[in-house]
Design an enzyme around this catalytic site. Structure first.
Site, short mmCIF file in Angstrom:
data_model
loop_
_atom_site.label_atom_id
_atom_site.label_comp_id
_atom_site.label_asym_id
_atom_site.label_seq_id
_atom_site.Cartn_x
_atom_site.Cartn_y
_atom_site.Cartn_z
N THR A 195 0.85 -1.14 0.01
CA THR A 195 -0.09 0.15 -0.10
C THR A 195 0.74 1.27 -0.01
OG1 THR A 195 -1.33 1.16 1.34
CG2 THR A 195 -0.14 -0.15 2.59
N TYR A 245 -2.02 0.31 9.98
CA TYR A 245 -1.99 -0.36 8.75
C TYR A 245 -0.83 -0.44 7.93
CZ TYR A 245 -3.75 -0.93 3.89
OH TYR A 245 -3.76 -1.22 2.47
#
Ligand code: UDP
Length: 330
Positions: free
Chosen positions: A118, A142
């Site tokens: 990501t 995250y």
């Protein structure tokens, strides 16, 4: 036909990848615990195993039965906001879960992998276009949970001989241009589907999380990438990792190189839907970097990828078409 194991394959991005794999002559085998995915998001002719990546026995069975030539690893928790409240879940599922999968690959002598990473690994920076050589400094657990997996893959490549690519996704959005699959998160947290639900009258208003960022209109800038282009990147990256048994680990951004602010997305949604709706200014969401925009050159150099739908308008049009056709589905 080569079998490709795809963890998290019943999810939003995974279901698009399954279509692309089939179109390109691969046989996807989906491994998904359906915590967020949908069984009906993938074709009934695709082998499907409902299990968790923490389940060693289930992983061993799937490797023994299908002998996949490679793995596309997508299974993960994805909400940056939630990771600020419950980081342990993210490290358990995303980081420890990935380690478990990599160990199953090693036991079963499968060493080719495309990993879904990501743009959140970059965190807050003041550069215009992010490139893969930059130091990672994620703003939230995250992003850190994914950055740790990249580090593991680098070691698995140099020490255990894996051939791996980590794709750093920017903001996946849109739907299959032919309407076969699209975004169905529940609860939904992503900007474009939330704005479209508001346009359709399913929500009273859309909140802008922070209008005091150091950006031209004060709202966060993201690089929205069409999910069809993202799926195409996986097939191309798969071709790259399976083309050689030499150990390697590469990282490639998957974005368009164009930034779009939250306010711009809302205005585009108003134009595409020809509907007006309430917009409310709210506080910043903790953990959100002001700007994340890709330099996508490396994906092109490494495996010849470039986006076919770089315009956010197209992305919103396809998302809106899918939304209208599937308004009753959850
Ligand atoms: N956002 C917003 N309102 C919402 C949802 C998201 O203003 O209801 C903003 C969010 O703060 C971020 C951008 O939209 O700046 C994209 O957020 P999203 O959750 O879609 O993706 P992320 O960038 O977190 O992966």
């Amino acid at each position: 036909m080569q079998n490709i194991l795809i963890t998290g394959g019943a999810g939003y991005i995974g279901s698009h990848i399954c279509i692309k794999l089939q179109e390109n002559g691969f046989q996807p085998v989906v491994f998904d615990n359906l915590s967020n995915g949908h069984r009906d998001a993938i074709s009934p002719n695709i082998p499907f195993v409902q299990a968790d990546i923490s389940d060693d026995a289930a992983l061993n069975r799937v490797f023994e039965e299908f002998k996949p030539a490679a793995v596309i690893h997508m299974a993960a928790l994805i909400e940056a906001g939630a990771s600020m409240v419950e980081p342990a879940r993210f490290y358990k599922v995303n980081t420890a879960g990935s380690l478990n999968l990599f160990e199953a690959m090693r036991r079963n002598d499968c060493r080719h992998i495309v990993f879904s990473s990501t743009a959140a690994v970059y965190g807050n920076t003041d550069v215009d276009l992010l490139d893969e050589t930059m130091q990672v400094q994620a703003e939230n657990p995250y992003g850190r949970s994914k950055a740790m997996v990249e580090t593991m893959l680098a070691d698995y490549a140099s020490i255990y001989g894996f051939h791996a690519v980590a794709l750093r996704y920017f903001n996946a959005a849109g739907a299959d241009p032919m309407g076969r699959t699209g975004e169905r998160h529940d609860p939904e947290t992503h900007l474009i589907p939330l704005v479209l639900q508001t346009a359709a009258g399913q929500r009273d208003h859309i909140k802008i999380f922070g209008a005091d960022y150091d950006t031209p209109d004060g709202t966060c800038i993201r690089d929205y990438i069409h999910v069809d282009d993202l799926a195409d990147a996986h097939v191309k990256a798969l071709g790259y990792v399976t083309s050689s048994d030499e150990p390697a680990f590469e990282i490639a951004n998957i974005g368009t190189g164009q930034g779009c602010s939250v306010k711009e997305i809302i205005e585009l949604c108003k134009e595409v839907t020809a509907l007006d709706f309430n917009v409310v200014q709210d506080a910043r969401r903790p953990g959100d970097p002001a700007r994340l925009v890709a330099n996508p050159a490396k994906a092109n150099e490494l495996f010849g990828w470039q986006p076919k739908y770089p315009s956010p308008r197209k992305i919103i049009e396809h998302a809106w078409n899918f939304y209208q056709a599937n308004i009753q589905r959850s």
